[in-house]
Design an enzyme around this catalytic site. Structure first.
Site, PDB file in Angstrom:
ATOM      1  N   CYS A  19       3.169  -5.054   6.784  1.00  0.00           N
ATOM      2  CA  CYS A  19       2.967  -4.528   5.157  1.00  0.00           C
ATOM      3  C   CYS A  19       4.124  -3.970   4.607  1.00  0.00           C
ATOM      4  O   CYS A  19       5.095  -3.665   5.189  1.00  0.00           O
ATOM      5  CB  CYS A  19       1.656  -3.611   5.402  1.00  0.00           C
ATOM      6  SG  CYS A  19       0.141  -4.462   5.870  1.00  0.00           S
TER       7      CYS A  19
ATOM      8  N   HIS B  40       0.808  -1.244  -0.014  1.00  0.00           N
ATOM      9  CA  HIS B  40      -0.126  -0.045   0.002  1.00  0.00           C
ATOM     10  C   HIS B  40       0.922   1.237   0.096  1.00  0.00           C
ATOM     11  O   HIS B  40       2.215   1.183   0.135  1.00  0.00           O
ATOM     12  CB  HIS B  40      -0.930  -0.141   1.060  1.00  0.00           C
ATOM     13  CG  HIS B  40      -0.310  -0.045   2.648  1.00  0.00           C
ATOM     14  ND1 HIS B  40       0.081   0.950   3.029  1.00  0.00           N
ATOM     15  CD2 HIS B  40      -0.046  -1.091   3.594  1.00  0.00           C
ATOM     16  CE1 HIS B  40       0.866   0.943   4.072  1.00  0.00           C
ATOM     17  NE2 HIS B  40       0.455  -0.427   4.623  1.00  0.00           N
TER      18      HIS B  40
END
Length: 230
Positions: free
Chosen positions: A183, A167
């Site tokens: 992440c 992301h």
């Protein structure tokens, strides 16, 4: 004073080193993400970020590089040790992006698929993140203040959400470091570029520690110049 033979050898060595540097530059071409990928909403939101725009260190800026691994064109490969994400192209090259990766105990490794794609996604912290970070809301609406940034690429194994994402970020100053909750973070411009290239079902390979082209791996040392690392 240097003898004539020593001086000649020194001059020869300097030309050899210059040649190595030239080869390195030819195998790694820095190329910013094209602005054509930005949609009108992206331009508005990215023009009003609450954080300071910081360019990643030069080594982590988007580049087209020679690619020696065997993953199929269209695959994503994450080398967490080296802090790089590669989008494999079909001509022996890859687009290399600098990323922020998870702390060692929180990092994901393995093979996954892109199970979902979202523009300016909402952030819904997991119970584990809420325990570690303390008093944070149950949901943060998508936008420039959101830690997921401009795009979310959700990683699945089978039909199961791994809870790991690729992301954007509202902390571009940390590209090239290992501080996330697991992440893979990219600059918003880079994740928008990657998002436009992938689709649901795209293979994502996240290399285990010491399996990539990092200083820990002799193969990484062998290919250091090939990938234009300083």
């Amino acid at each position: 004073m240097l003898t004539r033979g020593v001086l000649a050898a020194a001059i020869g060595l300097s030309f050899m080193l210059a040649g190595c540097n030239s080869a390195t530059m030819m195998s790694s071409k820095r190329e910013p993400a094209p602005k054509s990928s930005l949609k009108p909403r992206d331009k508005v939101l990215l023009a009003n970020t609450p954080y300071k725009e910081v360019a990643p260190p030069e080594a982590y800026q988007r580049a087209i590089v020679t690619y020696h691994r065997k993953e199929a064109p269209g695959s994503i490969v994450v080398d967490s040790d080296a802090r790089y994400l590669y989008y494999v192209q079909g001509d022996g090259t890859a687009i290399r992006y600098g990323v922020t990766v998870g702390e060692e105990a929180l990092a994901f490794s393995g093979v996954a698929k892109v199970g979902r794609l979202a523009e300016w996604p909402d952030w819904i912290p997991t119970a584990d993140i809420k325990r570690r970070l303390g008093n944070i809301p149950d949901r943060v609406a998508g936008g420039p203040k959101n830690p997921l940034g401009a795009r979310g690429i959700y990683l699945y194994q089978g039909n199961k959400d791994t809870l790991f994402r690729i992301h954007g970020t509202n902390q571009p100053e940390y590209i090239g470091e290992a501080i996330s909750s697991g992440c893979i973070r990219m600059t918003n411009e880079d994740v928008i570029d990657l998002y436009e290239r992938v689709k649901t079902g795209t293979t994502v390979v996240v290399l285990a520690p010491k399996q990539g082209d990092s200083p820990f791996n002799p193969r990484g040392q062998q290919h250091a110049n090939l990938f234009g690392r300083d």
